[in-house]
Design an enzyme around this catalytic site. Structure first.
Site, PDB file in Angstrom:
ATOM      1  N   ALA A  45      56.532  24.406  33.116  1.00 18.33           N
ATOM      2  CA  ALA A  45      57.248  24.319  34.530  1.00 18.33           C
ATOM      3  C   ALA A  45      58.216  25.645  34.854  1.00 18.33           C
ATOM      4  O   ALA A  45      58.041  26.058  35.790  1.00 18.33           O
ATOM      5  CB  ALA A  45      57.948  23.021  34.635  1.00 18.33           C
ATOM      6  N   HIS A 277      39.398  28.243  27.969  1.00 19.25           N
ATOM      7  CA  HIS A 277      39.212  29.661  28.387  1.00 19.25           C
ATOM      8  C   HIS A 277      38.135  30.529  28.114  1.00 19.25           C
ATOM      9  O   HIS A 277      37.598  31.103  29.009  1.00 19.25           O
ATOM     10  CB  HIS A 277      40.721  30.370  28.017  1.00 19.25           C
ATOM     11  N   LYS A 360      35.758  35.046  19.977  1.00 18.28           N
ATOM     12  CA  LYS A 360      36.711  35.076  19.033  1.00 18.28           C
ATOM     13  C   LYS A 360      38.101  34.892  19.417  1.00 18.28           C
ATOM     14  O   LYS A 360      38.407  35.630  20.960  1.00 18.28           O
ATOM     15  CB  LYS A 360      36.538  36.739  19.034  1.00 18.28           C
ATOM     16  N   LYS A 369      45.124  41.221  23.414  1.00 17.74           N
ATOM     17  CA  LYS A 369      44.365  41.755  24.502  1.00 17.74           C
ATOM     18  C   LYS A 369      43.200  40.509  24.857  1.00 17.74           C
ATOM     19  O   LYS A 369      43.042  39.782  23.881  1.00 17.74           O
ATOM     20  CB  LYS A 369      43.596  43.073  24.394  1.00 17.74           C
TER      21      LYS A 369
HETATM   22  P1  NDP Z   1      56.601  20.348  27.121  1.00 16.64           P
HETATM   23  O1  NDP Z   1      56.533  19.999  25.705  1.00 16.64           O
HETATM   24  O2  NDP Z   1      57.826  21.382  27.626  1.00 16.64           O
HETATM   25  O3  NDP Z   1      56.699  19.102  28.050  1.00 16.64           O
HETATM   26  C1  NDP Z   1      56.822  19.029  29.460  1.00 16.64           C
HETATM   27  C2  NDP Z   1      58.016  18.002  29.849  1.00 16.64           C
HETATM   28  O4  NDP Z   1      57.169  16.530  29.492  1.00 16.64           O
HETATM   29  C3  NDP Z   1      59.098  17.797  29.001  1.00 16.64           C
HETATM   30  O5  NDP Z   1      60.177  18.707  29.541  1.00 16.64           O
HETATM   31  C4  NDP Z   1      59.463  16.403  28.916  1.00 16.64           C
HETATM   32  O6  NDP Z   1      60.362  16.109  29.836  1.00 16.64           O
HETATM   33  C5  NDP Z   1      58.071  15.789  28.867  1.00 16.64           C
HETATM   34  N1  NDP Z   1      57.522  15.272  27.720  1.00 16.64           N
HETATM   35  C6  NDP Z   1      57.704  15.878  26.641  1.00 16.64           C
HETATM   36  N2  NDP Z   1      56.917  15.279  25.500  1.00 16.64           N
HETATM   37  C7  NDP Z   1      56.687  14.013  26.155  1.00 16.64           C
HETATM   38  C8  NDP Z   1      56.267  12.870  25.346  1.00 16.64           C
HETATM   39  N3  NDP Z   1      55.811  12.775  24.406  1.00 16.64           N
HETATM   40  N4  NDP Z   1      56.177  11.649  26.526  1.00 16.64           N
HETATM   41  C9  NDP Z   1      56.505  11.887  27.712  1.00 16.64           C
HETATM   42  N5  NDP Z   1      56.949  12.975  28.242  1.00 16.64           N
HETATM   43  C10 NDP Z   1      57.106  14.028  27.168  1.00 16.64           C
HETATM   44  O7  NDP Z   1      55.185  20.924  27.636  1.00 16.64           O
HETATM   45  P2  NDP Z   1      54.963  22.392  28.144  1.00 16.64           P
HETATM   46  O8  NDP Z   1      55.765  22.397  29.696  1.00 16.64           O
HETATM   47  O9  NDP Z   1      54.673  23.312  27.476  1.00 16.64           O
HETATM   48  O10 NDP Z   1      53.548  21.971  28.796  1.00 16.64           O
HETATM   49  C11 NDP Z   1      52.866  20.926  29.858  1.00 16.64           C
HETATM   50  C12 NDP Z   1      51.559  20.928  29.761  1.00 16.64           C
HETATM   51  O11 NDP Z   1      50.743  22.201  30.098  1.00 16.64           O
HETATM   52  C13 NDP Z   1      50.724  20.409  28.708  1.00 16.64           C
HETATM   53  O12 NDP Z   1      49.362  19.658  28.737  1.00 16.64           O
HETATM   54  C14 NDP Z   1      50.355  21.863  27.951  1.00 16.64           C
HETATM   55  O13 NDP Z   1      49.546  21.713  26.895  1.00 16.64           O
HETATM   56  C15 NDP Z   1      49.961  22.612  28.870  1.00 16.64           C
HETATM   57  N6  NDP Z   1      49.975  24.225  28.845  1.00 16.64           N
HETATM   58  C16 NDP Z   1      51.103  24.716  28.543  1.00 16.64           C
HETATM   59  C17 NDP Z   1      51.512  25.962  28.670  1.00 16.64           C
HETATM   60  C18 NDP Z   1      52.724  26.622  28.055  1.00 16.64           C
HETATM   61  O14 NDP Z   1      52.549  27.992  28.081  1.00 16.64           O
HETATM   62  N7  NDP Z   1      53.702  25.803  27.694  1.00 16.64           N
HETATM   63  C19 NDP Z   1      50.214  26.989  28.789  1.00 16.64           C
HETATM   64  C20 NDP Z   1      49.046  26.102  29.221  1.00 16.64           C
HETATM   65  C21 NDP Z   1      49.098  24.776  29.260  1.00 16.64           C
HETATM   66  P3  NDP Z   1      61.178  14.781  29.821  1.00 16.64           P
HETATM   67  O15 NDP Z   1      61.746  14.515  28.506  1.00 16.64           O
HETATM   68  O16 NDP Z   1      62.472  15.448  30.834  1.00 16.64           O
HETATM   69  O17 NDP Z   1      60.758  13.734  30.669  1.00 16.64           O
HETATM   70  C1  BG6 Z   2      47.425  28.929  26.744  1.00 15.01           C
HETATM   71  C2  BG6 Z   2      47.501  28.522  25.393  1.00 15.01           C
HETATM   72  O1  BG6 Z   2      46.607  27.955  27.471  1.00 15.01           O
HETATM   73  O2  BG6 Z   2      46.847  30.155  27.079  1.00 15.01           O
HETATM   74  C3  BG6 Z   2      48.684  29.401  24.615  1.00 15.01           C
HETATM   75  O3  BG6 Z   2      47.952  27.157  25.152  1.00 15.01           O
HETATM   76  C4  BG6 Z   2      48.014  30.866  24.956  1.00 15.01           C
HETATM   77  O4  BG6 Z   2      48.474  29.305  23.314  1.00 15.01           O
HETATM   78  C5  BG6 Z   2      47.928  31.128  26.358  1.00 15.01           C
HETATM   79  O5  BG6 Z   2      49.311  31.854  24.520  1.00 15.01           O
HETATM   80  C6  BG6 Z   2      47.801  32.376  26.733  1.00 15.01           C
HETATM   81  O6  BG6 Z   2      47.471  32.926  28.165  1.00 15.01           O
HETATM   82  P1  BG6 Z   2      47.390  34.256  28.837  1.00 15.01           P
HETATM   83  O7  BG6 Z   2      47.446  34.116  30.076  1.00 15.01           O
HETATM   84  O8  BG6 Z   2      49.082  35.024  28.121  1.00 15.01           O
HETATM   85  O9  BG6 Z   2      46.389  34.930  28.063  1.00 15.01           O
END
Ligand code: NDP
Ligand code: BG6
Length: 518
Positions: A45, A277, A360, A369
């Site tokens: 977020a 991806h 890969k 890249k």
């Molecule tokens: P986070 O681990 O930061 O979790 C997001 C929010 O979810 C947390 O702030 C927390 O909010 C709540 N949360 C975390 N763990 C749990 C749990 N076990 N049960 C319930 N609520 C929980 O995740 P990300 O923001 O990194 O990722 C969110 C989604 O996006 C995932 O599905 C991830 O795979 C996907 N994603 C993430 C990327 C990235 O760059 N981070 C890239 C691509 C995809 P609170 O405790 O305040 O409710």
């Molecule tokens: C996310 C993966 O989906 O894509 C990460 O969970 C990875 O591991 C990321 O770093 C890469 O995204 P981008 O746009 O930087 O190539």
């Protein structure tokens, strides 16, 4: 004209246009729009979703008179806490002019935070009250409201969150509008769990309301693939097994799992990058021409490609894990999770039989890249004796330094009749100076608002993707296939290059493409 004025003008003209627009579902693209970011306290977020929303706002696509943004998560925070958390991610500090900072503040005023859990009714009832209150305050178009729920959350909570949305937070207007749900990857861990997740969500929402995001589909050069392939006569006769020797789709990162070890260890590089991806990119490289550009026509063709992929042969897989990966305290000491993989896919159809598609991906490598590299066969009858200099290649550099380039053999300028490798180069930074390439998330959120599902993964597509990788993933999970250790900052295990060579890839020696500088 000052840039602020320009934006104001642009915003109002885009807004006026939008009142006449009907989106691809036939719903009016107007009335108040509520964007609800669930998991607002999280990493995605903060780093991607809110910055993308700000950029859309800044360019006039989210007019403040029509849009409110709601953050929802369990963390106890005030509106200001959330704003302070995300503020620094919206504009890079080097660009932060007073004018832009003022713009950021205006954007932040659109945001309201609601705290609640993901499975209890009270939180979602409160969220609904807040959205409804805002909708009532808006008297633009009577009763029409649009609600976009963005699940920036771990997939484990998707079913309960979707149930709560369905029970308490749906668009209630009788005169139109919509409710849409954006879900992030990973969609499950294997075929069975993905299907279970799909049916749980599918019982609550129609497929037309579900937007499974794969942000690679929002990248500029990935979106250019269909145009390159189907709008250029050059490629039409060449794009097949008669001319193409092998295809590589590559993702490299020069950093490790960095604080995401706990998440990553449950998934590994195949589930994190390759199954989604890179496979999505493969579909666009290999699919037949769709009947039209309608999302369903494009997605029909993608599914056909996936269904034609053969079972993966273990001999055509190399797994690696970088040394130091297990130093992360959240990763178990005996982890076999791959942080690197080369996997060859073979498509059993008339166009591609015999052509290896080499996927890969790796973390903690020597460069960052992502690219698609189409290597052509050699010219029969080598009268110039230039075969050793290298084969023709067409490369689409997805990032960084976006470019399309074709590696060719040309005459070395001068009196001698000798040949040399060169390229036709369309480097975006040089060719499209001053054009800002939008972030993938911006484009995809805008598509969701417009009801365009072309760049989102359909349920049958997801199923077919899991069918390809699930047997291999289970063999890795069971320990039948082991990850080879590699040093961080290298190309990964040497075995991967050997596999590449065995598959037919011929490396060009003594030539390297250098992105042009301005
Ligand atoms: P986070 O681990 O930061 O979790 C997001 C929010 O979810 C947390 O702030 C927390 O909010 C709540 N949360 C975390 N763990 C749990 C749990 N076990 N049960 C319930 N609520 C929980 O995740 P990300 O923001 O990194 O990722 C969110 C989604 O996006 C995932 O599905 C991830 O795979 C996907 N994603 C993430 C990327 C990235 O760059 N981070 C890239 C691509 C995809 P609170 O405790 O305040 O409710
Ligand atoms: C996310 C993966 O989906 O894509 C990460 O969970 C990875 O591991 C990321 O770093 C890469 O995204 P981008 O746009 O930087 O190539």
């Amino acid at each position: 004209m000052a840039s602020g004025e320009w934006h104001m003008e642009k915003r109002s003209s885009i807004r006026n246009e939008s009142f006449d627009r009907v989106d691809s579902e036939g719903s009016l693209e107007c009335g108040c729009l509520s964007i609800i970011v669930l998991g607002a306290s999280g990493d995605l977020a903060k780093k991607k979703t809110f910055p993308a929303l700000y950029n859309l706002y800044h360019q006039g696509f989210l007019p403040p008179s029509e849009v409110r943004i709601f953050g929802y998560a369990r963390s106890k925070m005030t509106d200001d806490d959330l704003k302070d958390r995300i503020r620094g991610y919206l504009v890079p500090s080097k660009n932060a002019t007073p004018e832009l900072l003022e713009d950021v503040s205006t954007f932040l005023r659109l945001i309201k935070y609601v705290s609640g859990s993901y499975d209890a009714e009270e939180g979602f009832q409160l969220l609904d009250e807040e959205i409804t209150k805002y909708e009532r305050e808006q008297n633009t178009h009577e009763g029409v409201s649009r609600r976009l729920f963005y699940l920036a959350l771990p997939p484990s909570v998707y079913p309960s969150v979707c149930r709560m949305i369905r029970l308490h937070c749906m668009n209630k207007s009788k005169t139109g509008g919509w409710t849409r749900i954006v879900v992030e990857k990973p969609f499950g861990r294997d075929l069975q769990s993905a299907e279970q997740l799909s049916s749980q969500i599918g019982e609550l929402f129609d497929e037309s309301q579900i937007y499974r995001i794969d942000h690679y589909l929002g990248k500029e050069l990935v979106q250019n693939l269909l145009v390159m392939r189907f709008a250029n006569r050059f490629f039409v006769p060449l794009w097949n097994r008669d001319n193409i020797d092998n295809v590589q789709i590559v993702f490299r990162e020069d950093f490790g799992t960095e604080g995401r070890g706990g998440y990553f260890d449950q998934y590994g590089i195949i589930r994190d990058i390759i199954q989604n991806h890179l496979l999505q990119v493969l579909c666009l490289v290999a699919m037949e021409k769709p009947v039209s550009l309608k999302p369903e026509h494009i997605r029909d063709e993608k599914v056909k490609v996936l269904q034609a992929v053969d079972q993966i042969n273990d001999e055509e897989v190399v797994l690696g894990q970088y040394e130091g990966y297990k130093d992360d305290p959240t990763v178990p000491n005996n982890s076999n999770t791959p942080t690197f993989a080369t996997v060859i896919l073979r498509i059993n159809n008339e166009r591609w039989e015999g052509v290896p598609f080499i996927l890969k991906a790796g973390k903690a490598l020597n460069s960052r890249k992502a690219e698609i590299r189409i290597q052509f066969k050699e010219v029969p009858g080598d009268i110039f004796r230039c075969k050793k200099q290298g084969r023709n290649e067409f490369v689409m550099r997805l990032q960084p330094s976006e470019a399309l380039y074709m590696k060719l053999t040309v005459k070395q300028p001068g009196l001698e009749m000798s040949t040399v490798q060169s390229e036709l180069d369309l480097s975006y930074r040089q060719r499209y100076q001053g054009v800002v390439i939008p972030e993938a998330y911006e484009r995809l959120i805008l598509d969701t608002v417009r009801g365009d599902q072309q760049h989102f993964v359909r349920r049958d597509e997801l199923k077919a993707a899991w069918e390809i990788f699930t047997p291999l993933l289970h063999r890795i999970d069971d320990g039948h296939l082991k990850s080879i250790p590699y040093k961080p900052g290298t190309r990964g295990p040497a075995e991967a290059d050997t596999l590449l060579e065995k598959a037919g890839y011929v490396q060009t020696h003594g030539y390297i493409w250098v992105p042009p500088t301005l």
